[in-house]
Write a protein that holds these residues in place. Structure first.
Motif, mmCIF file in Angstrom:
data_model
loop_
_atom_site.group_PDB
_atom_site.id
_atom_site.type_symbol
_atom_site.label_atom_id
_atom_site.label_comp_id
_atom_site.label_asym_id
_atom_site.label_seq_id
_atom_site.Cartn_x
_atom_site.Cartn_y
_atom_site.Cartn_z
ATOM 1 N N UNK A 265 0.829 -1.205 0.000
ATOM 2 C CA UNK A 265 0.000 0.000 0.000
ATOM 3 C C UNK A 265 0.863 1.254 0.000
ATOM 4 N N UNK A 266 1.914 1.238 0.794
ATOM 5 C CA UNK A 266 2.822 2.390 0.846
ATOM 6 C C UNK A 266 3.475 2.628 -0.518
ATOM 7 N N UNK A 267 3.798 1.552 -1.221
ATOM 8 C CA UNK A 267 4.477 1.660 -2.511
ATOM 9 C C UNK A 267 3.542 2.117 -3.620
ATOM 10 N N UNK A 268 2.308 1.604 -3.633
ATOM 11 C CA UNK A 268 1.429 1.848 -4.778
ATOM 12 C C UNK A 268 0.215 2.736 -4.473
ATOM 13 N N UNK A 273 -4.345 5.560 4.406
ATOM 14 C CA UNK A 273 -3.761 5.771 5.731
ATOM 15 C C UNK A 273 -3.486 4.431 6.390
ATOM 16 N N UNK A 274 -2.236 4.182 6.726
ATOM 17 C CA UNK A 274 -1.834 2.895 7.297
ATOM 18 C C UNK A 274 -1.845 2.980 8.823
ATOM 19 N N UNK A 322 -17.086 6.207 13.175
ATOM 20 C CA UNK A 322 -17.444 5.468 11.970
ATOM 21 C C UNK A 322 -16.433 5.721 10.872
ATOM 22 N N UNK A 323 -15.935 6.947 10.766
ATOM 23 C CA UNK A 323 -14.955 7.259 9.720
ATOM 24 C C UNK A 323 -13.654 6.511 9.956
ATOM 25 N N UNK A 330 -10.754 0.267 4.750
ATOM 26 C CA UNK A 330 -10.148 0.686 3.487
ATOM 27 C C UNK A 330 -8.773 0.055 3.310
ATOM 28 N N UNK A 331 -8.030 -0.057 4.403
ATOM 29 C CA UNK A 331 -6.732 -0.735 4.337
ATOM 30 C C UNK A 331 -6.913 -2.152 3.809
ATOM 31 N N UNK A 332 -7.837 -2.888 4.412
ATOM 32 C CA UNK A 332 -8.049 -4.282 3.990
ATOM 33 C C UNK A 332 -8.560 -4.376 2.556
ATOM 34 N N UNK A 333 -9.503 -3.521 2.201
ATOM 35 C CA UNK A 333 -10.151 -3.660 0.902
ATOM 36 C C UNK A 333 -9.287 -3.181 -0.253
ATOM 37 N N UNK A 334 -8.273 -2.379 0.022
ATOM 38 C CA UNK A 334 -7.400 -1.906 -1.050
ATOM 39 C C UNK A 334 -6.179 -2.791 -1.273
ATOM 40 N N UNK A 335 -6.014 -3.814 -0.444
ATOM 41 C CA UNK A 335 -4.877 -4.726 -0.640
ATOM 42 C C UNK A 335 -4.918 -5.387 -2.026
#
Length: 471
Positions: A265-268, A273-274, A322-323, A330-335
């Motif tokens: 995620x950091x690379x691409x 937000x991690x 909630x946000x 979002x972290x999980x779903x963007x992997x």
């Protein structure tokens, strides 16, 4: 039987059946799939308006011996939604059949047509104070017909089950055009063979699902979401066991992520937000859906307090809003998107008995390390035993060069999965990608029965030829 390509005379016949609005241009989107493994062919795209038109179109295709490719949202990852070769098919799109016929909060049932987009069903259910719990990263594109056709899983299988478990009845059109009227809303119906479950997961090889009656659930009164650092997959399983001992079936989701996920995620996708920096070796994302009277933060705090004492967790973040919960998800779903941008050597959608998961991860990692300096991104739905164990080139390595070795990597992983009583297709299906795997690892009697069913229901072999079973 020899199948026949779509021709001008056949298209003219279809136009008489569905009208000009029902005939669509064969655009690139119908001939592509997300991973770019294949590009398809198509003779005509037909978008019927209702089940009657689907029936008429299927009868015409059956008479002419034209192959039919049912098409939903095009989000499948095993190539079931395209035909790369053979006679030019009729692509049967559900995009016009988008009616949500009924949402009943008393029955906890929604009756929807096959072209309904998953996210639209979520919104319709929520408007009635109900939840359709199946959720995928592709929820904004995936359509219900495809979700059922592949028996999709997603992040909430631990609590609510796969697509099959959330379906009460279906309406479908058989290869010869006959309509299967099985749109029951009954919870109990022992009247012979379960044709609903035969059609679900058949990937368009037995007929076309046109509508479904789906189970809904009450929206949990309280939701708690947290990310935690764990020392190992074995510790993650112990944490899952602890959570279920404390709150039972209120554990809605439990996702495992390797540190490589955050580095990708950091690379691409640096805008995501991690939660931890630097990336730990292993993390879990846990979601609780609680009844009224239980405070999510207090409940998670109690679980983590014991987990820290047992050294199952070394750090934890609980969503305070909630946000923030959306940020964690979002972290999980963007992997998967980060994986796609990196480019894998070989991707694996596998499942194993829960007790075998830590041993598999250890053995597979050692095995892959012996094969080369690969990067491994292991993540997935730990609570139901489903891992996405994906192998990538070393940083800076030439993707094409490393992909040439992908077949050996895939077979090594799948052989190990099979040896450890697992499945090489957990939630994505067989499609075209895993036909060889099904033949290699599948029970011979099961395969023989599957071929007999296919021959009985689709004697001309027009339904999605080459998917699931070799044409």
């Amino acid at each position: 039987m020899t199948l026949t390509s779509v021709d001008d005379a056949f298209i003219a016949r279809l136009r008489d059946l569905v009208g000009p609005r029902g005939i669509r241009p064969v655009e690139a989107r119908y001939l592509e799939e997300p991973r770019g493994t294949w590009s398809g062919i198509g003779g005509v795209v037909v978008a019927p308006a209702d089940v009657g038109e689907v029936s008429a179109v299927m009868a015409a295709a059956f008479d002419a011996g034209v192959p039919v490719l049912p098409y939903g949202g095009g989000t499948g990852l095993v190539g079931a939604q395209i035909m790369p070769d053979g006679p030019a098919p009729l692509i049967l799109s559900m995009e016009r059949m988008t009616a949500i016929r009924k949402v009943d909060p008393i029955e906890n049932v929604a009756v929807v047509e096959a072209g309904v987009i998953l996210e639209d069903l979520h919104k319709a259910a929520e408007a009635q104070g109900r939840l359709y719990p199946l959720s995928l990263a592709a929820k904004g594109t995936a359509r219900i017909g495809g979700v059922l056709g592949t028996n999709a899983g997603g992040v909430n299988v631990l609590r609510y089950g796969n697509a099959r478990d959330l379906c009460l009845g279906i309406e479908a059109v058989m290869p010869d055009g006959r309509i299967l009227n099985g749109l029951t809303r009954l919870r109990k119906d022992n009247t012979g063979y379960d044709l609903r479950n035969l059609m679900i997961g058949s990937e368009g090889t037995l007929g076309v699902i046109t509508a479904a009656a789906l189970k809904l659930s009450p929206i949990p009164a309280g939701q708690g979401v947290a990310m935690a650092v764990v020392p190992s997959p074995a510790a993650a399983l112990d944490l899952l066991s602890l959570a279920r001992e404390r709150v039972g079936e209120a554990v809605s989701a439990f996702e495992l992520m390797a540190g490589e996920s955050l580095r990708f995620l950091e690379e691409k996708l640096p805008q995501i937000r991690r939660p931890f920096d630097p990336a730990p070796d292993w993390m879990v994302l846990i979601e609780l859906g609680l009844p009224a009277g239980l405070d999510p933060e207090e409940t998670l705090g109690t679980i983590f307090e014991e987990a820290f004492e047992r050294e199952l967790v070394s750090d934890a973040l609980m969503a305070q809003s909630l946000s923030q919960a959306h940020e964690f998800w979002e972290v999980r779903e963007q992997i998967p998107e980060a994986n796609r941008l990196i480019g894998s050597v070989s991707s694996h959608d596998i499942s194993l008995p829960l007790s075998n998961l830590p041993g598999f991860i250890d053995q597979a990692s050692a095995m892959i390390a012996d094969m080369g300096p690969y990067r491994i991104n292991c993540f997935g739905h730990l609570g139901d035993g489903n891992l996405h164990y994906n192998v990538f080139p070393p940083q800076g390595g030439d993707l094409a060069e490393w992909r040439a070795k992908g077949k050996g990597v895939k077979q090594a992983i799948h052989d190990l999965v099979h040896q450890m009583a697992g499945s090489v297709s957990a939630e994505h299906g067989i499609g075209r990608l895993k036909v060889d795997d099904l033949e290699r690892y599948g029970d011979p009697v099961k395969l023989e029965v599957m071929r007999s069913i296919k021959a009985a229901i689709d004697p001309k072999g027009i339904m999605n030829p080459g998917a699931v079973l070799r044409a």
